[in-house]
Design a protein around this motif. Sequence first.
Motif, PDB file in Angstrom:
ATOM      1  N   GLN A  37       0.849  -1.178   0.000  1.00 32.08           N
ATOM      2  CA  GLN A  37       0.000   0.000   0.000  1.00 32.08           C
ATOM      3  C   GLN A  37       0.890   1.235   0.000  1.00 32.08           C
ATOM      4  O   GLN A  37       1.861   1.319   0.730  1.00 32.08           O
ATOM      5  N   VAL A  38       0.544   2.209  -0.811  1.00 32.91           N
ATOM      6  CA  VAL A  38       1.293   3.464  -0.851  1.00 32.91           C
ATOM      7  C   VAL A  38       0.295   4.606  -0.687  1.00 32.91           C
ATOM      8  O   VAL A  38      -0.815   4.549  -1.207  1.00 32.91           O
ATOM      9  N   GLN A  39       0.677   5.602   0.079  1.00 31.71           N
ATOM     10  CA  GLN A  39      -0.141   6.799   0.264  1.00 31.71           C
ATOM     11  C   GLN A  39       0.528   7.959  -0.474  1.00 31.71           C
ATOM     12  O   GLN A  39       1.750   8.128  -0.392  1.00 31.71           O
ATOM     13  N   LEU A  40      -0.262   8.739  -1.170  1.00 32.35           N
ATOM     14  CA  LEU A  40       0.242   9.858  -1.967  1.00 32.35           C
ATOM     15  C   LEU A  40      -0.277  11.172  -1.407  1.00 32.35           C
ATOM     16  O   LEU A  40      -1.478  11.285  -1.102  1.00 32.35           O
TER      17      LEU A  40
ATOM     18  N   TYR B 103      -4.773   3.422 -12.853  1.00 29.80           N
ATOM     19  CA  TYR B 103      -4.027   3.693 -11.635  1.00 29.80           C
ATOM     20  C   TYR B 103      -4.626   3.042 -10.402  1.00 29.80           C
ATOM     21  O   TYR B 103      -5.839   2.899 -10.286  1.00 29.80           O
ATOM     22  N   ASP B 104      -3.732   2.671  -9.488  1.00 34.23           N
ATOM     23  CA  ASP B 104      -4.137   1.954  -8.286  1.00 34.23           C
ATOM     24  C   ASP B 104      -4.295   2.860  -7.069  1.00 34.23           C
ATOM     25  O   ASP B 104      -5.093   2.562  -6.169  1.00 34.23           O
TER      26      ASP B 104
ATOM     27  N   ALA C  68      -1.329  10.116  -9.185  1.00 34.71           N
ATOM     28  CA  ALA C  68      -1.773   8.731  -9.111  1.00 34.71           C
ATOM     29  C   ALA C  68      -0.585   7.826  -9.387  1.00 34.71           C
ATOM     30  O   ALA C  68       0.333   8.204 -10.124  1.00 34.71           O
ATOM     31  N   ALA C  69      -0.607   6.634  -8.820  1.00 35.94           N
ATOM     32  CA  ALA C  69       0.490   5.686  -8.989  1.00 35.94           C
ATOM     33  C   ALA C  69      -0.045   4.328  -9.403  1.00 35.94           C
ATOM     34  O   ALA C  69      -1.123   3.909  -8.945  1.00 35.94           O
ATOM     35  N   LYS C  70       0.724   3.676 -10.248  1.00 36.68           N
ATOM     36  CA  LYS C  70       0.341   2.345 -10.738  1.00 36.68           C
ATOM     37  C   LYS C  70       1.501   1.397 -10.516  1.00 36.68           C
ATOM     38  O   LYS C  70       2.635   1.680 -10.948  1.00 36.68           O
ATOM     39  N   GLN C  71       1.239   0.261  -9.882  1.00 31.59           N
ATOM     40  CA  GLN C  71       2.261  -0.744  -9.641  1.00 31.59           C
ATOM     41  C   GLN C  71       2.218  -1.800 -10.728  1.00 31.59           C
ATOM     42  O   GLN C  71       1.309  -1.832 -11.550  1.00 31.59           O
ATOM     43  N   ASN C  72       3.243  -2.643 -10.736  1.00 29.37           N
ATOM     44  CA  ASN C  72       3.304  -3.759 -11.685  1.00 29.37           C
ATOM     45  C   ASN C  72       3.184  -3.285 -13.130  1.00 29.37           C
ATOM     46  O   ASN C  72       2.338  -3.743 -13.900  1.00 29.37           O
ATOM     47  N   THR C  73       4.029  -2.356 -13.481  1.00 31.10           N
ATOM     48  CA  THR C  73       3.966  -1.778 -14.818  1.00 31.10           C
ATOM     49  C   THR C  73       5.184  -2.158 -15.637  1.00 31.10           C
ATOM     50  O   THR C  73       6.185  -2.626 -15.114  1.00 31.10           O
ATOM     51  N   GLY C  74       5.070  -1.902 -16.927  1.00 31.55           N
ATOM     52  CA  GLY C  74       6.216  -2.064 -17.798  1.00 31.55           C
ATOM     53  C   GLY C  74       7.277  -1.029 -17.489  1.00 31.55           C
ATOM     54  O   GLY C  74       6.973   0.035 -16.970  1.00 31.55           O
TER      55      GLY C  74
END
Length: 127
Positions: A1-4, A114-115, A97-103
């Motif tokens: 989990q990440v908080q922005l 975005y997650d 916004a942030a997205k994990q598991n990306t290229g």
Amino acid sequence: QVQLVESGGGLVQAGGSLKISCTASGRSFSSYAVGWFRQAPGKERDFVAAISWGDYSTSYADSVKGRFAISRDNAKNTVYLQMNSLHPEDTDVYYCAAKQNTGVIATYKLRNDYDYWGQGTQVTVSS
């Protein structure tokens, strides 16, 4: 989990510049793709800029190309949006916004990609 958390918004005159930040906590987001979006009351949240995590590839909305620049400092867990030559129509709440598991070199322009999202920072450009 990440908080922005976004910061750096404010009031600026047309033609001026502003740099806003998005800082992550909870875990490192050095391997996350990150995007900036903006939204006016009653309108859709629109894509502004994005940056990949691997080679720092960038992409921009046509409306900001040549005026805005997205960058990241993974050592500080922070992504920036430098906004120059601001127009009154740039007035909006800006969200990161942030997205994990990306290229490695991928950037993303769709909200649903975005997650994680921040709470937004208000940018107001006066004429």
